[in-house]
Design a protein around this motif. Structure first.
Motif, short mmCIF file in Angstrom:
data_model
loop_
_atom_site.label_atom_id
_atom_site.label_comp_id
_atom_site.label_asym_id
_atom_site.label_seq_id
_atom_site.Cartn_x
_atom_site.Cartn_y
_atom_site.Cartn_z
N UNK A 135 0.69 -1.11 -0.01
CA UNK A 135 0.40 -0.22 0.00
C UNK A 135 1.16 1.45 -0.43
N UNK A 136 1.81 1.31 1.37
CA UNK A 136 3.28 2.51 0.76
C UNK A 136 3.52 2.34 0.10
N UNK A 137 3.78 1.32 -0.75
CA UNK A 137 4.48 1.40 -2.44
C UNK A 137 3.74 2.13 -3.49
N UNK A 138 2.57 1.82 -3.90
CA UNK A 138 1.22 2.13 -4.31
C UNK A 138 0.85 3.42 -3.75
N UNK A 139 1.05 4.47 -2.73
CA UNK A 139 1.00 5.07 -2.69
C UNK A 139 1.45 6.74 -3.10
N UNK A 140 3.23 6.36 -2.72
CA UNK A 140 4.31 6.70 -3.18
C UNK A 140 3.81 6.48 -4.87
N UNK A 141 3.92 5.91 -5.16
CA UNK A 141 3.84 5.94 -6.77
C UNK A 141 3.04 7.27 -7.70
N UNK A 142 1.82 7.17 -6.72
CA UNK A 142 1.06 7.74 -7.12
C UNK A 142 1.42 9.42 -6.82
N UNK A 143 2.52 9.77 -5.84
CA UNK A 143 2.66 11.22 -5.72
C UNK A 143 3.56 10.89 -6.64
N UNK A 144 4.61 10.11 -6.68
CA UNK A 144 5.94 10.45 -8.05
C UNK A 144 4.91 10.20 -9.56
N UNK A 145 3.44 10.08 -9.42
CA UNK A 145 3.11 10.63 -10.65
C UNK A 145 2.31 11.60 -10.82
N UNK A 146 2.34 11.59 -9.39
CA UNK A 146 1.47 13.27 -9.54
C UNK A 146 3.22 14.68 -10.15
N UNK A 147 3.71 14.47 -9.31
CA UNK A 147 5.78 14.97 -8.83
C UNK A 147 5.44 15.19 -10.38
N UNK A 148 6.03 14.24 -11.14
CA UNK A 148 6.05 14.46 -12.26
C UNK A 148 5.68 14.57 -13.93
N UNK A 149 3.78 14.51 -13.31
CA UNK A 149 3.03 15.32 -13.98
C UNK A 149 3.43 17.03 -13.73
N UNK A 150 3.65 17.16 -13.11
CA UNK A 150 3.37 18.81 -12.11
C UNK A 150 5.07 19.25 -11.75
N UNK A 151 5.94 18.50 -12.20
CA UNK A 151 7.29 18.63 -11.52
C UNK A 151 7.42 20.56 -12.68
N UNK A 152 7.69 21.27 -13.24
CA UNK A 152 7.35 21.77 -13.64
C UNK A 152 7.42 23.49 -12.60
N UNK A 153 5.95 22.97 -12.36
CA UNK A 153 5.32 24.02 -11.08
C UNK A 153 5.53 23.86 -9.87
N UNK A 154 5.59 22.40 -9.72
CA UNK A 154 6.16 22.07 -8.33
C UNK A 154 7.91 23.61 -7.96
N UNK A 155 8.42 23.21 -9.36
CA UNK A 155 9.71 24.42 -9.43
C UNK A 155 9.68 25.33 -9.11
N UNK A 156 8.37 25.89 -9.56
CA UNK A 156 8.55 27.19 -9.78
C UNK A 156 7.68 28.10 -8.38
N UNK A 157 7.06 27.13 -8.25
CA UNK A 157 6.09 27.61 -6.57
C UNK A 157 7.17 27.43 -5.09
N UNK A 158 7.86 26.55 -5.71
CA UNK A 158 8.80 25.86 -4.33
C UNK A 158 9.66 27.20 -4.04
N UNK A 159 11.16 26.77 -5.37
CA UNK A 159 11.85 27.68 -5.75
C UNK A 159 13.42 26.78 -5.45
N UNK A 160 14.11 27.19 -5.64
CA UNK A 160 15.75 26.44 -4.52
C UNK A 160 15.81 25.74 -3.32
N UNK A 161 14.97 27.31 -2.61
CA UNK A 161 15.52 27.17 -1.59
C UNK A 161 14.70 25.92 -1.11
#
Length: 191
Positions: A135-161
């Motif tokens: 179940x933890x693997x599946x939860x992490x894969x869902x998170x990974x998928x979400x991050x892969x799909x929205x990586x550019x937006x996440x990078x802009x929102x959080x910034x390098x710091x």
């Protein structure tokens, strides 16, 4: 041992820290700029299959070469320890070749389901119920998928710091887990 929310949460946090998808955003963004499109669905599914398969056959492989789970868990605790040091200190102990395509390799393996993740999965198997790990693997894969799909937006929102802070916080959590895993399994080696 059966279904347990606390175990699922703990294992999910460990895998989240080891997979370090947030820390991999700069790599993912770099890959996207080099090759254009990243196959998020394919990479996520393949990574999940690799991790779940290793959860079941990894122990058999160990038995085949004569290593018990406690020994592997102790070895895994060292890998987690060094991964945590990398995250906290911002250094690279493990060097990998730069990928030139963004398909199953290098995203599904070794970025998501790499050596650290495999070691961690088998180490966790010594402590937690298999169903909770799946179940933890599946939860992490869902998170990974979400991050892969929205990586550019996440990078802009959080910034390098922001990414740096998240990476260090999960590094400290991973360090504590490595110490706990070592302490729980090292006794078994001397029995």
């Amino acid at each position: 041992m059966a279904f347990d929310w606390k175990e699922i949460f703990t294992v999910s946090m460990v895998l989240f820290a080891v997979i370090d998808i947030m820390g991999s955003i700069p790599i993912i963004v770099d890959l996207r700029s080099k090759v254009g499109h990243i196959q998020s669905e394919k990479a996520s599914i393949v990574a999940m299959v690799i991790m779940i398969a290793f959860l079941f056959v990894g122990e058999e492989i160990l038995k085949l070469i004569g290593i018990d789970t406690s020994s592997f868990a102790v070895a895994g605790s060292f890998v987690l320890f060094f991964l945590a040091l990398e995250m906290i200190l911002g250094i690279r102990l493990y060097k990998d070749d730069d990928p030139n395509t963004a398909s199953i390799v290098p995203i599904a393996f070794p970025l998501i389901a790499g050596a650290g993740t495999m070691t961690t999965i088998l180490s966790l198997k010594a402590e937690f119920a298999t169903i909770n790990i799946i179940i933890a693997i599946i939860v992490n894969v869902i998170v990974v998928y979400t991050v892969l799909k929205s990586s550019a937006r996440i990078e802009k929102a959080l910034g390098a710091n922001g990414l740096g802070v998240i990476r260090k916080v999960f590094g400290v959590i991973l360090l504590a887990i490595a110490v706990k895993l070592f302490a729980a399994n090292v006794k078994q080696l001397f029995i």
